[in-house]
Every structure is written in structure tokens, then in C-alpha cells.
Design a protein around this motif. Structure first.
Motif, PDB file in Angstrom:
ATOM      1  N   TYR A 169       0.801  -1.209   0.000  1.00  0.00           N
ATOM      2  CA  TYR A 169       0.000   0.000   0.000  1.00  0.00           C
ATOM      3  C   TYR A 169       0.843   1.273   0.000  1.00  0.00           C
ATOM      4  O   TYR A 169       0.305   2.365   0.248  1.00  0.00           O
ATOM      5  CB  TYR A 169      -0.945  -0.011   1.207  1.00  0.00           C
ATOM      6  CG  TYR A 169      -1.750  -1.279   1.289  1.00  0.00           C
ATOM      7  CD1 TYR A 169      -2.697  -1.584   0.316  1.00  0.00           C
ATOM      8  CD2 TYR A 169      -1.531  -2.201   2.310  1.00  0.00           C
ATOM      9  CE1 TYR A 169      -3.419  -2.764   0.356  1.00  0.00           C
ATOM     10  CE2 TYR A 169      -2.246  -3.386   2.365  1.00  0.00           C
ATOM     11  CZ  TYR A 169      -3.184  -3.667   1.391  1.00  0.00           C
ATOM     12  OH  TYR A 169      -3.890  -4.849   1.427  1.00  0.00           O
ATOM     13  N   ASN A 170       2.132   1.138  -0.268  1.00  0.00           N
ATOM     14  CA  ASN A 170       3.001   2.306  -0.331  1.00  0.00           C
ATOM     15  C   ASN A 170       3.716   2.425  -1.665  1.00  0.00           C
ATOM     16  O   ASN A 170       4.567   3.282  -1.846  1.00  0.00           O
ATOM     17  CB  ASN A 170       3.986   2.296   0.839  1.00  0.00           C
ATOM     18  CG  ASN A 170       3.280   2.497   2.171  1.00  0.00           C
ATOM     19  OD1 ASN A 170       2.555   1.612   2.632  1.00  0.00           O
ATOM     20  ND2 ASN A 170       3.439   3.657   2.775  1.00  0.00           N
ATOM     21  N   VAL A 171       3.367   1.539  -2.588  1.00  0.00           N
ATOM     22  CA  VAL A 171       3.796   1.665  -3.979  1.00  0.00           C
ATOM     23  C   VAL A 171       2.701   2.410  -4.723  1.00  0.00           C
ATOM     24  O   VAL A 171       1.532   2.023  -4.658  1.00  0.00           O
ATOM     25  CB  VAL A 171       4.037   0.285  -4.617  1.00  0.00           C
ATOM     26  CG1 VAL A 171       4.336   0.428  -6.104  1.00  0.00           C
ATOM     27  CG2 VAL A 171       5.182  -0.442  -3.903  1.00  0.00           C
ATOM     28  N   PRO A 172       3.014   3.505  -5.415  1.00  0.00           N
ATOM     29  CA  PRO A 172       1.974   4.298  -6.084  1.00  0.00           C
ATOM     30  C   PRO A 172       1.155   3.473  -7.080  1.00  0.00           C
ATOM     31  O   PRO A 172       1.675   2.618  -7.788  1.00  0.00           O
ATOM     32  CB  PRO A 172       2.773   5.399  -6.805  1.00  0.00           C
ATOM     33  CG  PRO A 172       4.047   5.509  -6.025  1.00  0.00           C
ATOM     34  CD  PRO A 172       4.347   4.110  -5.552  1.00  0.00           C
ATOM     35  N   MET A 173      -0.147   3.760  -7.101  1.00  0.00           N
ATOM     36  CA  MET A 173      -1.056   3.123  -8.050  1.00  0.00           C
ATOM     37  C   MET A 173      -1.204   4.008  -9.283  1.00  0.00           C
ATOM     38  O   MET A 173      -1.055   5.222  -9.212  1.00  0.00           O
ATOM     39  CB  MET A 173      -2.422   2.903  -7.401  1.00  0.00           C
ATOM     40  CG  MET A 173      -2.395   1.975  -6.205  1.00  0.00           C
ATOM     41  SD  MET A 173      -4.047   1.710  -5.493  1.00  0.00           S
ATOM     42  CE  MET A 173      -4.394   3.322  -4.810  1.00  0.00           C
ATOM     43  N   GLN A 174      -1.541   3.393 -10.410  1.00  0.00           N
ATOM     44  CA  GLN A 174      -1.859   4.115 -11.636  1.00  0.00           C
ATOM     45  C   GLN A 174      -3.290   3.761 -12.036  1.00  0.00           C
ATOM     46  O   GLN A 174      -3.691   2.607 -11.966  1.00  0.00           O
ATOM     47  CB  GLN A 174      -0.875   3.757 -12.748  1.00  0.00           C
ATOM     48  CG  GLN A 174       0.575   4.098 -12.402  1.00  0.00           C
ATOM     49  CD  GLN A 174       1.523   3.663 -13.500  1.00  0.00           C
ATOM     50  OE1 GLN A 174       1.504   4.205 -14.606  1.00  0.00           O
ATOM     51  NE2 GLN A 174       2.351   2.669 -13.205  1.00  0.00           N
ATOM     52  N   ASP A 175      -4.029   4.763 -12.465  1.00  0.00           N
ATOM     53  CA  ASP A 175      -5.480   4.637 -12.580  1.00  0.00           C
ATOM     54  C   ASP A 175      -6.005   4.719 -14.012  1.00  0.00           C
ATOM     55  O   ASP A 175      -7.156   5.068 -14.243  1.00  0.00           O
ATOM     56  CB  ASP A 175      -6.149   5.745 -11.751  1.00  0.00           C
ATOM     57  CG  ASP A 175      -5.827   5.635 -10.272  1.00  0.00           C
ATOM     58  OD1 ASP A 175      -5.541   4.512  -9.819  1.00  0.00           O
ATOM     59  OD2 ASP A 175      -5.867   6.658  -9.567  1.00  0.00           O
ATOM     60  N   SER A 176      -5.178   4.379 -14.996  1.00  0.00           N
ATOM     61  CA  SER A 176      -5.539   4.651 -16.385  1.00  0.00           C
ATOM     62  C   SER A 176      -6.781   3.903 -16.865  1.00  0.00           C
ATOM     63  O   SER A 176      -7.418   4.318 -17.834  1.00  0.00           O
ATOM     64  CB  SER A 176      -4.359   4.315 -17.299  1.00  0.00           C
ATOM     65  OG  SER A 176      -4.125   2.912 -17.329  1.00  0.00           O
ATOM     66  N   LEU A 177      -7.147   2.799 -16.210  1.00  0.00           N
ATOM     67  CA  LEU A 177      -8.283   1.994 -16.678  1.00  0.00           C
ATOM     68  C   LEU A 177      -9.512   2.109 -15.776  1.00  0.00           C
ATOM     69  O   LEU A 177     -10.401   1.260 -15.803  1.00  0.00           O
ATOM     70  CB  LEU A 177      -7.849   0.526 -16.795  1.00  0.00           C
ATOM     71  CG  LEU A 177      -6.782   0.250 -17.864  1.00  0.00           C
ATOM     72  CD1 LEU A 177      -6.299  -1.188 -17.793  1.00  0.00           C
ATOM     73  CD2 LEU A 177      -7.319   0.553 -19.254  1.00  0.00           C
ATOM     74  N   LEU A 178      -9.584   3.183 -15.015  1.00  0.00           N
ATOM     75  CA  LEU A 178     -10.744   3.352 -14.144  1.00  0.00           C
ATOM     76  C   LEU A 178     -12.046   3.528 -14.915  1.00  0.00           C
ATOM     77  O   LEU A 178     -13.131   3.343 -14.359  1.00  0.00           O
ATOM     78  CB  LEU A 178     -10.544   4.547 -13.204  1.00  0.00           C
ATOM     79  CG  LEU A 178      -9.568   4.339 -12.045  1.00  0.00           C
ATOM     80  CD1 LEU A 178      -9.498   5.582 -11.185  1.00  0.00           C
ATOM     81  CD2 LEU A 178      -9.948   3.131 -11.190  1.00  0.00           C
ATOM     82  N   TRP A 179     -11.963   3.862 -16.196  1.00  0.00           N
ATOM     83  CA  TRP A 179     -13.193   3.969 -16.991  1.00  0.00           C
ATOM     84  C   TRP A 179     -13.851   2.605 -17.179  1.00  0.00           C
ATOM     85  O   TRP A 179     -15.049   2.539 -17.489  1.00  0.00           O
ATOM     86  CB  TRP A 179     -12.914   4.634 -18.344  1.00  0.00           C
ATOM     87  CG  TRP A 179     -11.719   4.113 -19.064  1.00  0.00           C
ATOM     88  CD1 TRP A 179     -10.447   4.598 -19.013  1.00  0.00           C
ATOM     89  CD2 TRP A 179     -11.669   2.979 -19.943  1.00  0.00           C
ATOM     90  NE1 TRP A 179      -9.599   3.855 -19.809  1.00  0.00           N
ATOM     91  CE2 TRP A 179     -10.325   2.859 -20.394  1.00  0.00           C
ATOM     92  CE3 TRP A 179     -12.614   2.066 -20.409  1.00  0.00           C
ATOM     93  CZ2 TRP A 179      -9.922   1.849 -21.277  1.00  0.00           C
ATOM     94  CZ3 TRP A 179     -12.218   1.071 -21.286  1.00  0.00           C
ATOM     95  CH2 TRP A 179     -10.884   0.966 -21.706  1.00  0.00           C
ATOM     96  N   LEU A 180     -13.110   1.516 -16.988  1.00  0.00           N
ATOM     97  CA  LEU A 180     -13.745   0.192 -16.910  1.00  0.00           C
ATOM     98  C   LEU A 180     -14.017  -0.165 -15.457  1.00  0.00           C
ATOM     99  O   LEU A 180     -15.131  -0.550 -15.099  1.00  0.00           O
ATOM    100  CB  LEU A 180     -12.881  -0.889 -17.552  1.00  0.00           C
ATOM    101  CG  LEU A 180     -13.502  -2.293 -17.457  1.00  0.00           C
ATOM    102  CD1 LEU A 180     -14.665  -2.437 -18.426  1.00  0.00           C
ATOM    103  CD2 LEU A 180     -12.487  -3.392 -17.709  1.00  0.00           C
ATOM    104  N   TYR A 181     -12.999  -0.029 -14.605  1.00  0.00           N
ATOM    105  CA  TYR A 181     -13.115  -0.389 -13.190  1.00  0.00           C
ATOM    106  C   TYR A 181     -14.322   0.298 -12.554  1.00  0.00           C
ATOM    107  O   TYR A 181     -15.187  -0.345 -11.953  1.00  0.00           O
ATOM    108  CB  TYR A 181     -11.812   0.013 -12.484  1.00  0.00           C
ATOM    109  CG  TYR A 181     -11.702  -0.289 -11.007  1.00  0.00           C
ATOM    110  CD1 TYR A 181     -12.626   0.200 -10.075  1.00  0.00           C
ATOM    111  CD2 TYR A 181     -10.633  -1.020 -10.509  1.00  0.00           C
ATOM    112  CE1 TYR A 181     -12.502  -0.047  -8.723  1.00  0.00           C
ATOM    113  CE2 TYR A 181     -10.495  -1.279  -9.151  1.00  0.00           C
ATOM    114  CZ  TYR A 181     -11.423  -0.786  -8.263  1.00  0.00           C
ATOM    115  OH  TYR A 181     -11.301  -1.038  -6.927  1.00  0.00           O
ATOM    116  N   GLU A 182     -14.393   1.617 -12.648  1.00  0.00           N
ATOM    117  CA  GLU A 182     -15.499   2.351 -12.038  1.00  0.00           C
ATOM    118  C   GLU A 182     -16.630   2.610 -13.034  1.00  0.00           C
ATOM    119  O   GLU A 182     -17.803   2.580 -12.672  1.00  0.00           O
ATOM    120  CB  GLU A 182     -15.006   3.686 -11.469  1.00  0.00           C
ATOM    121  CG  GLU A 182     -14.067   3.551 -10.285  1.00  0.00           C
ATOM    122  CD  GLU A 182     -14.752   3.049  -9.016  1.00  0.00           C
ATOM    123  OE1 GLU A 182     -15.956   2.744  -9.062  1.00  0.00           O
ATOM    124  OE2 GLU A 182     -14.073   2.951  -7.980  1.00  0.00           O
TER     125      GLU A 182
END
Length: 647
Positions: free
Chosen positions: A345-358
Motif C-alpha cells: 500500500y506504499n507503492v503508487p497506483m496508476q489509474d488509467s483503466l478506471l473507466w472500466l473499473y469504475e
């Protein structure tokens, strides 16, 4: 300081003295070990005392096997579900580390404030960690997670863990001490002898990985009701746990409970799989504990205001929450974007596919709510009309594309801080992506002659490997490939045009192909009216006429960019005191808007900014406008007659 060489003269003596080099060199304490794929040697014990209802403080004790040398302890910084650096290390206090009969000094990392370094002396094989989590005591300081009646314990806010190891390779034995007589609900399973914490003792849970612990929050309270949503003996069962401020809020009719059972059945039909050992809905009905909607793999945190069952006909918006979070067990927790998955939980996340996820979760949440009978088709359309209207007025689409909004989580910006939200945009990857998936669904139905739909994508993408709990990652190409398996089309172009485009107006092709269009009425729908009344801060909404939303006392809550109110110079700094010389009331402003439809009676608003008053003149002639969906004559109807029908 001025610019140019003379303006930087102050640097010279510091450079000569070596102070600048020392200031900007990598700090000695900045070395946080990266996770390596290896098990942590030993089992961590975690004990939380959650009985301090007076101060709302969680007391945390941990025992950790260690080896001599430098140890780095991490407090979670990047939170799943929040998609960004929203960890609350600022609420950690009283940290003390003991080992070998002595206090071990710790040093906070100067680059990552969520990391704590400690030197473990020779001969010390375990350490004890004590600290407190100082939860909010009022809504003014944050989300309230502990009240006199209930609490929401989130392990991910409480537990420190050793750096250098994946969280799924760290084993934990957790326990919690609750106020006397309280019951708890969680995806964790209590050991048989301590299921209730008899005689004031702690509730001890079966050992789990740290990943499972952090993903298994706990609700507890005085008033709790458990409802089984599956028939007896069902493999991988689903249950609903209801907590409330008072016992009366736990009362539900059989029809209401049946709608929740139908939600589970409809999800089974849609995804043709279950990727959990068991699933526990945690539902808090409270106006004292803060609301929430947060997904987990085998549970979800759901917090709604009182009246969830009692005011069933007036609360459809709240009943879309559980379908949304339940969908996340498949979309987001099981199938997870490859660049969003991290080893801790301390390695940065990347959110490029949130248009599917959310985005697709938002879509299926709306659909499943209707298929289950939690929301009526009329209520869903009225809610969708509001979404379409908001996005159609999203001025920021001309400069910021939808793909870029997936970076909102990484920006760690509170939506409430965006004073010009429809110009800046926000987490539009939820609602606008939902319209894109409506577009894809109706396109598949049209091209296949009604033989296939986005349901087929859901089964093929999320329904694979039934019973598997371990996350299965995916990339953009996997989405396109599965769509093509369902219905051949240039899906790469379809998605990229909608994700990367800058055109004005919401993507409404799917709505039109479903047989509907956005229309306007002079009165709000029941859904819109109930939403305004049910919010903590009551508002008067003139968003689609003046571009103005007001709080009941006249304070400006929202001004749409480039709207009539914006062009007249209005902002959040103002309060409307009077309308055409008479004290502000919503009905007076509504009457004035209607009266000027012919242009004969422009609005004169007396506004206040601090201790100054001025007049704002608005010659708006469009009348009152509230969104509706209207059938397109002669077009195929694919919404009520297809997408929303129960399976």
C-alpha cells in the motif's frame, strides 16, 4: 527576491558552504525497502481496542517477529478503492516501539512520511508496537467512524506493517475489543470461542494475510441484524448485515429483503461466477456515523442516512449503492487493472483503466438495481436524466478529456474543493464512462440483431475461473479483445475516440440508440426532489436555467462555468439576499425566472459578499429547466425492453 543573476546571489554562500548540496541530497533515512516476492518470517499479531466511545480513539497494539538491523514500518498511503494517496498517517499518534525490554527510537522518513525506521538491536527477536488512531470526533474534522451506537473499523487505517514484503505474504492474527454487548460483522471469520467477545474479552479472528485483513473492514454496534441472502447450504454464501442508530431502522418488509436477494441472483445471472469464499454486505443506517460506499473483495462498506427501509419510495438513490459495490467484487477486486495492482500500500497506483473499473461498475450498478427491483425503471430513468444533464453541461470537456480524469485519485484532491467543478471536471470516469458502456451495449445489441449484449462481455471478462479469489489483472488490449469476441467492431477506435476526445456535450449515442433523449420540464422529478431533500445540506437547484445552485439560506453552492449566473459575475463567495427586492426564497426565484420568459422582467438579485452588498442583473429567458428522458418516436426501445429486464 528579484529574478536573474542578482536575484540568486543569496545562493552563492550556501553553495560554497555545502548547505545546498546537503539539503537536496537524498536523505539518509529515505531508503524504504522495495517489496520482494518472499514470505515474511513469522506471524504478526494485531489487537485493537475500540471501546473508547468518549474520545473516539482506537488503541492499537502489534507484536512483530523481527531480525536485528534496520526495520522500516509502513502506514498505508495508497488506498484501494480511493485509488490514490489518501492514507491517514496524520491521525496516527503515540507511537512507541519496544524490544528486548527497552524502548527503540524510531525516525520518520523525510521523503515518505508514512514510513518509520527503527534499528533492531542484536538479540531482539520481536518488537511490540503501540499507537493510537485519533478518529474524527465531529464532521467538521473528517468522516465520523465511531459513535455511541456503532463504529466502522478499517484495519488499513490502523495497522503498521514491515516494508520489503508483499502484503499477501505477511500473515496476521487479528483481534478486536468492542464495547460491552456490541455485535460485529466482517468478512473476517471469528474463532468459535470468541465470536461475540464474551465477558468483555476480545473477538479473535482466524489468521489471514495482511492483504485480506486490510480488505476486510468491520462494522459493529448495539443494533445489528443479519439476513441471509442465499438459500441454506449455498456454496460461497452472501449475507446482509444491517446496523442502525435505533432498532426501528432495522425493520424491513419481506418484499424489501426479497429485492436484496434478487440482487444476488441477478448478479449470478450476469457474471456466472463468484470470486469469493463468502460475501458480507455491511450496511449502516445512520445520520451520526459518516456515510460511505467502498468496495472490498468479500465485503463492502455501505453507509446511508436513516429511512433506507422506512422511506422506501423516497430513497431510490441510496438503493443503487449496494449493487455498485457488489459489482466491484468482480470488476476491480477480481479483475483488476494491471497498472493499478501493487504489491503493497506504499507503492503508487496508476489509474488509467478506471473507466472500466469504475465506469462499467457504475453502469452495472444502475442496471442491477432495476433488475433486482431495488429501483423502478422510472426512477432509474430520472436518475439517468440528471446524469446526462450534468455531463451535457460539463464545460471542462473542451479542454480536459475523459481519460485524464482517471488521474483524479493520484491528484488526491477532494471533490468539495473544486469551486468550478464543471470546468475543472472531476471523477467523470464514473458517470460519463457509464454512458460509454450504454453506447457499447446498445451497439452490440443493434449489430447482433438483439442476439448479444454487454451481458456477454460481463460473463466472458469477469466470469472466468469461477471460484478464483486471487486478482486477475488486465490491460486495454484485453478489454478490446473480449469485446471483439462478443461482437466484431473497431473497439479500439470506439473507446479511444470517447476517452480522448474533446468535443462539447456528453456522449449520447447510446442513449439515442436505446430509444431515448434528454428533454426538459419546468418541475423537478420525484427522484431529483427527494435527492435534494435527503442531502445533509439542503439545496435549491437552478443549475440548468441560471447555472446556479443555492443553499436554503441563500449561500451560493455551485455556479456552472459560462452559465448566465457566471457571466453575471456570480461565484461561491456570494449569498443571495433578495430577489427583485424581496427576501430570498426558492419559490420567489423560481417565479421570477418564469416571469422573464418573455424578457419583460429581468431578475434583480441583491447579493452579499462579506460585508458588501451589490445588485446582479440577469436577463435569462429560458424558463425553469429540469431534466427528463423522453422517448424518441419511431426508434427501437432497448432500455426498458432489454437492458433493464430481469434475467
Amino acid at each position: 527576491m528579484g529574478s536573474g543573476t542578482n536575484g540568486r546571489a543569496w545562493l552563492r554562500p550556501l553553495l560554497l558552504a555545502g548547505l545546498i548540496g546537503a539539503r537536496f541530497a537524498a536523505p539518509v533515512n529515505a531508503q524504504v525497502p522495495v517489496p520482494e516476492d518472499r514470505p515474511y518470517p513469522g506471524v504478526m499479531q494485531v489487537s485493537v481496542d475500540a471501546t473508547d466511545l468518549d474520545h473516539r480513539v482506537f488503541q492499537v497494539w502489534q507484536r512483530l517477529p523481527v531480525r536485528p538491523g534496520r526495520l522500516t514500518l509502513l502506514h498505508p498511503r495508497y488506498l484501494p478503492g480511493a485509488h490514490g494517496p489518501y492514507g491517514q498517517v496524520d491521525r496516527l499518534a503515540g507511537l512507541q516501539i519496544d524490544g528486548g525490554g527497552q524502548v527503540l527510537p524510531w525516525v520518520r522518513d523525510t521523503v515518505d512520511p508514512s514510513a518509520f525506521h527503527v534499528e533492531v538491536p542484536a538479540g531482539v527477536s520481536q518488537i511490540e508496537i503501540r499507537h493510537q488512531f485519533l478518529s474524527a470526533v465531529s464532521r467538521d474534522t473528517g468522516r465520523v467512524v465511531m459513535t455511541r451506537e456503532m463504529l466502522n473499523l478499517q484495519w488499513i487505517s490502523l495497522v503498521l506493517y514491515p516494508a520489503g514484503y508483499p502484503v499477501d505474504r505477511i500473515q496476521v492474527e487479528p483481534e478486536v475489543r468492542l464495547p460491552a454487548g456490541w455485535q460485529q460483522a466482517s468478512a473476517l471469520r471469528a474463532r468459535a470461542a470468541s465470536a461475540v467477545g464474551a465477558a468483555g474479552g476480545p473477538v479473535r479472528f482466524e489468521p489471514v494475510s495482511l492483504e485480506t485483513l486490510m480488505d476486510s473492514p468491520l462494522f459493529a454496534g448495539q443494533h445489528l441484524r443479519r439476513v441471509e441472502l442465499d438459500p441454506p447450504g449455498r456454496e460461497r454464501p452472501v449475507a446482509l448485515h444491517i446496523l442502525a442508530d435505533s432498532p426501528e431502522e432495522l425493520q424491513a418488509s419481506e418484499a424489501q429483503i426479497e429485492a436484496h436477494r434478487q440482487l444476488v441472483r441477478q448478479a449470478d445471472q450476469l457474471f456466472a461466477s463468484r470470486h469469493f469464499a463468502h460475501y458480507d454486505f455491511l450496511l449502516a443506517i445512520s445520520d451520526r456515523m459518516g456515510g460511505i460506499g467502498l468496495e472490498h473483495h468479500q465485503s463492502s462498506e455501505n453507509g446511508v442516512r436513516p429511512g433506507y427501509f422506512r422511506d422506501w419510495s423516497k430513497r431510490p438513490g441510496a438503493r443503487s449503492l449496494l449493487p455498485h459495490e457488489y459489482t466491484h467484487s468482480w470488476n476491480g477486486k477480481f479483475r483488476r487493472p494491471a497498472d493499478l495492482w501493487t504489491p503493497n500500500y506504499n507503492v503508487p497506483m496508476q489509474d488509467s483503466l478506471l473507466w472500466l473499473y469504475e465506469g462499467q461498475t457504475d453502469y452495472w450498478g444502475r442496471v442491477l438495481a432495476v433488475r433486482a427491483g431495488l429501483v423502478s425503471p422510472d426512477q432509474m430513468r430520472d436518475s439517468l436524466a440528471e446524469t446526462v444533464a450534468q455531463l451535457s453541461h460539463r464545460a471542462g470537456r473542451v479542454w480536459r478529456n475523459l481519460q485524464d480524469t482517471t488521474n483524479e485519485g493520484a491528484m488526491a484532491r477532494s471533490r468539495s474543493e473544486a469551486e468550478w467543478s464543471n470546468w475543472q471536471r472531476g471523477a467523470d470516469y464514473y458517470a460519463e464512462s457509464s454512458l460509454i458502456w450504454l453506447d457499447a451495449d446498445t451497439l452490440i445489441r443493434e449489430k447482433s440483431g438483439g442476439q448479444r449484449s454487454l451481458d456477454d462481455f460481463a460473463r466472458r471478462f469477469f466470469g472466468i475461473q469461477d471460484g478464483r479469489v486471487q486478482p486477475l489483472t488486465y490491460r486495454f488490449e484485453d478489454i478490446v479483445s473480449t469485446l471483439n469476441d462478443v461482437q466484431p467492431h473497431d473497439w479500439t477506435r470506439f473507446l479511444r475516440e470517447r476517452l480522448d476526445g474533446h468535443g462539447p456535450g456528453a456522449p449520447l449515442d447510446g442513449l439515442a440508440r436505446a430509444g431515448w433523449q434528454l428533454a426538459w420540464a419546468e418541475t423537478p422529478s420525484d427522484v431529483q426532489r427527494h435527492q435534494a431533500e435527503d442531502s445533509e445540506v439542503k439545496t435549491d437547484d437552478f443549475s440548468y436555467s441560471l447555472g446556479l445552485q443555492l443553499k436554503r439560506d441563500g449561500r451560493v453552492g455551485r455556479v456552472l462555468w459560462d452559465s448566465p449566473a457566471f457571466r453575471a459575475g456570480m461565484s461561491h463567495a456570494l449569498s443571495v439576499v433578495a430577489v427583485n427586492g424581496t427576501a430570498y426564497k426558492a419559490e420567489r426565484l423560481a417565479a421570477a425566472i418564469t416571469a422573464n420568459k418573455t424578457g419583460q422582467a429581468p431578475l434583480d438579485l441583491l447579493v452579499r459578499e462579506g460585508d458588501q452588498y451589490r445588485h446582479v442583473r440577469l436577463d435569462y429567458r429560458g424558463g425553469l429547466r429540469y431534466p427528463r428522458l423522453q422517448r424518441v418516436d419511431g426508434s427501437p426501445e432497448r432500455l426498458d425492453a432489454g437492458i433493464l429486464q430481469a434475467r
